[in-house]
Design a protein around this motif. Structure first.
Motif, short mmCIF file in Angstrom:
data_model
loop_
_atom_site.label_atom_id
_atom_site.label_comp_id
_atom_site.label_asym_id
_atom_site.label_seq_id
_atom_site.Cartn_x
_atom_site.Cartn_y
_atom_site.Cartn_z
N LEU A 53 0.93 -1.09 -0.04
CA LEU A 53 -0.13 0.11 -0.09
C LEU A 53 1.00 1.13 -0.17
CD1 LEU A 53 -2.70 -1.11 2.63
CD2 LEU A 53 -2.93 -0.89 0.22
N LYS A 54 1.99 1.32 0.67
CA LYS A 54 2.93 2.44 0.62
C LYS A 54 3.61 2.45 -0.72
CE LYS A 54 4.32 2.02 5.35
NZ LYS A 54 5.50 1.74 6.49
N GLN A 55 3.36 1.52 -1.44
CA GLN A 55 4.00 1.84 -2.73
C GLN A 55 3.13 2.36 -3.80
OE1 GLN A 55 5.28 -2.16 -4.19
NE2 GLN A 55 6.77 -2.52 -2.43
N VAL A 56 1.88 2.34 -3.57
CA VAL A 56 0.90 3.16 -4.27
C VAL A 56 0.13 4.20 -3.55
CG1 VAL A 56 0.57 1.03 -5.72
CG2 VAL A 56 -1.09 1.33 -3.55
N TYR A 57 0.65 4.58 -2.34
CA TYR A 57 0.06 5.50 -1.42
C TYR A 57 -0.27 6.81 -2.05
CZ TYR A 57 -1.10 8.45 2.55
OH TYR A 57 -1.49 9.44 3.55
N ASP A 58 -1.46 7.26 -1.72
CA ASP A 58 -2.04 8.49 -2.25
C ASP A 58 -2.72 9.29 -1.15
OD1 ASP A 58 -3.40 10.50 -3.37
OD2 ASP A 58 -4.46 9.42 -4.88
N GLU A 59 -2.34 10.25 -0.73
CA GLU A 59 -2.84 10.86 0.55
C GLU A 59 -4.34 11.25 0.42
OE1 GLU A 59 -1.81 14.87 3.43
OE2 GLU A 59 -0.96 14.47 1.45
N SER A 60 -4.82 11.03 -0.98
CA SER A 60 -6.37 11.77 -1.21
C SER A 60 -7.07 10.33 -1.14
CB SER A 60 -6.32 12.49 -2.64
OG SER A 60 -6.23 11.67 -3.49
N SER A 61 -6.48 9.20 -0.89
CA SER A 61 -7.18 7.98 -0.86
C SER A 61 -7.63 7.66 0.62
CB SER A 61 -6.34 6.82 -1.56
OG SER A 61 -7.34 5.42 -1.10
N TYR A 62 -9.26 7.54 0.43
CA TYR A 62 -9.72 7.32 1.89
C TYR A 62 -9.45 5.89 2.15
CZ TYR A 62 -13.39 5.91 5.17
OH TYR A 62 -14.19 5.35 6.40
N GLU A 63 -9.63 4.77 1.49
CA GLU A 63 -9.50 3.55 1.39
C GLU A 63 -7.76 3.25 1.92
OE1 GLU A 63 -12.56 4.51 -1.21
OE2 GLU A 63 -10.69 4.89 -1.41
N ILE A 64 -6.87 3.72 1.22
CA ILE A 64 -5.61 3.41 1.55
C ILE A 64 -5.51 4.05 2.96
CG2 ILE A 64 -3.10 3.91 1.13
CD1 ILE A 64 -3.77 3.96 -1.85
N ASN A 65 -5.73 5.41 3.50
CA ASN A 65 -5.47 5.80 4.64
C ASN A 65 -6.20 4.81 5.68
OD1 ASN A 65 -3.74 8.27 4.67
ND2 ASN A 65 -5.14 8.69 2.73
N LEU A 66 -7.46 4.57 5.40
CA LEU A 66 -8.25 3.77 6.39
C LEU A 66 -7.22 2.48 6.72
CD1 LEU A 66 -10.85 3.98 8.05
CD2 LEU A 66 -11.78 2.21 6.17
N ARG A 67 -7.03 1.72 5.61
CA ARG A 67 -6.33 0.39 6.00
C ARG A 67 -5.15 0.49 6.39
NH1 ARG A 67 -6.54 -4.71 5.48
NH2 ARG A 67 -4.87 -5.84 4.80
N LEU A 68 -4.39 1.60 6.11
CA LEU A 68 -3.07 1.63 7.05
C LEU A 68 -3.20 2.08 8.39
CD1 LEU A 68 -0.87 3.51 4.05
CD2 LEU A 68 -0.41 1.37 5.05
#
Length: 208
Positions: A53-68
């Motif tokens: 997820l860090k490799q595709v991290y996008d600060e504007s992505s709710y889903e990535i931030n929630l999972r991290l």
């Protein structure tokens, strides 16, 4: 003039195709990252499950931030978890799941005033959220602030009159407030839900 129009139209078509191709490629990369993350999480390696997820991290992505936020919490990285859950919450201000997630690391750090504030905010947006009511009631009950716990558990029981958790906690809260008759009624209802319930039996013995 006609030639210029055709060139502009062709350029527009190419640009649209390029955007669609990028979106499709990005979607595939995200799916692959989430899939790998879930796979690694099953092994119990929460740190490794963050890497895709860090490799595709996008600060504007709710889903990535929630999972991290979730993965950092499980890895014991509570401060980092708070950052990601807070980012997710800001991206979706009305999302209850982000607030419930944020409570996890805050509670682990003993930051109970902030936990209470988040539960209050959830109930401000959704007054009938029984999960928030019940858990906030548990916080106050744990602090022996039974006067604040009581109305929360009571509303849970009003909404779910035959729900085990609400009945049991309202029974104990009533007991500690000295309302023994009500506590007895509630403990007996608990025993209808779960015959022979140990906690309810204990409460009834104390009342006798």
């Amino acid at each position: 003039m006609e030639l210029l129009k055709r060139k502009l139209f062709a350029l527009l078509i190419l640009s649209t195709a390029a955007v669609q191709l990028f979106a499709q490629t990005n979607q595939q990369a995200l799916e692959a990252a989430f899939g790998k993350s879930y796979e690694l999480e099953k092994t119990g390696d929460f740190s490794a499950s963050m890497d895709p997820l860090k490799q595709v991290y996008d600060e504007s992505s709710y889903e990535i931030n929630l999972r991290l936020g979730w993965l950092n919490y499980n890895a014991g990285l509570f401060d980092e978890s708070i950052i990601f859950y807070s980012t997710a919450q800001k991206l979706k201000p009305y999302a209850e799941e982000a607030r419930f997630g944020l409570i996890l690391p805050l509670a682990a750090l003993g930051r109970w005033s902030e936990v209470i504030g988040i539960y209050d905010k959830i109930l401000e947006i959704n007054p009938n959220n029984t999960i928030a009511m019940y858990r906030l009631g548990l916080v106050y009950y744990g602090r022996k602030d039974y006067n604040k716990a009581y109305p929360l558990f009571k509303k849970v029981v009003d909404l779910y009159p035959f729900g085990y958790d609400g009945l049991l906690m309202l029974g104990w809260t009533s007991y500690f407030l000295g309302n023994y008759n009500q506590a007895k009624v509630l403990f007996n209802k608990v025993k209808l839900y779960n015959p022979g319930d140990a906690s309810a039996e204990e409460g009834l013995k104390l009342i006798q």
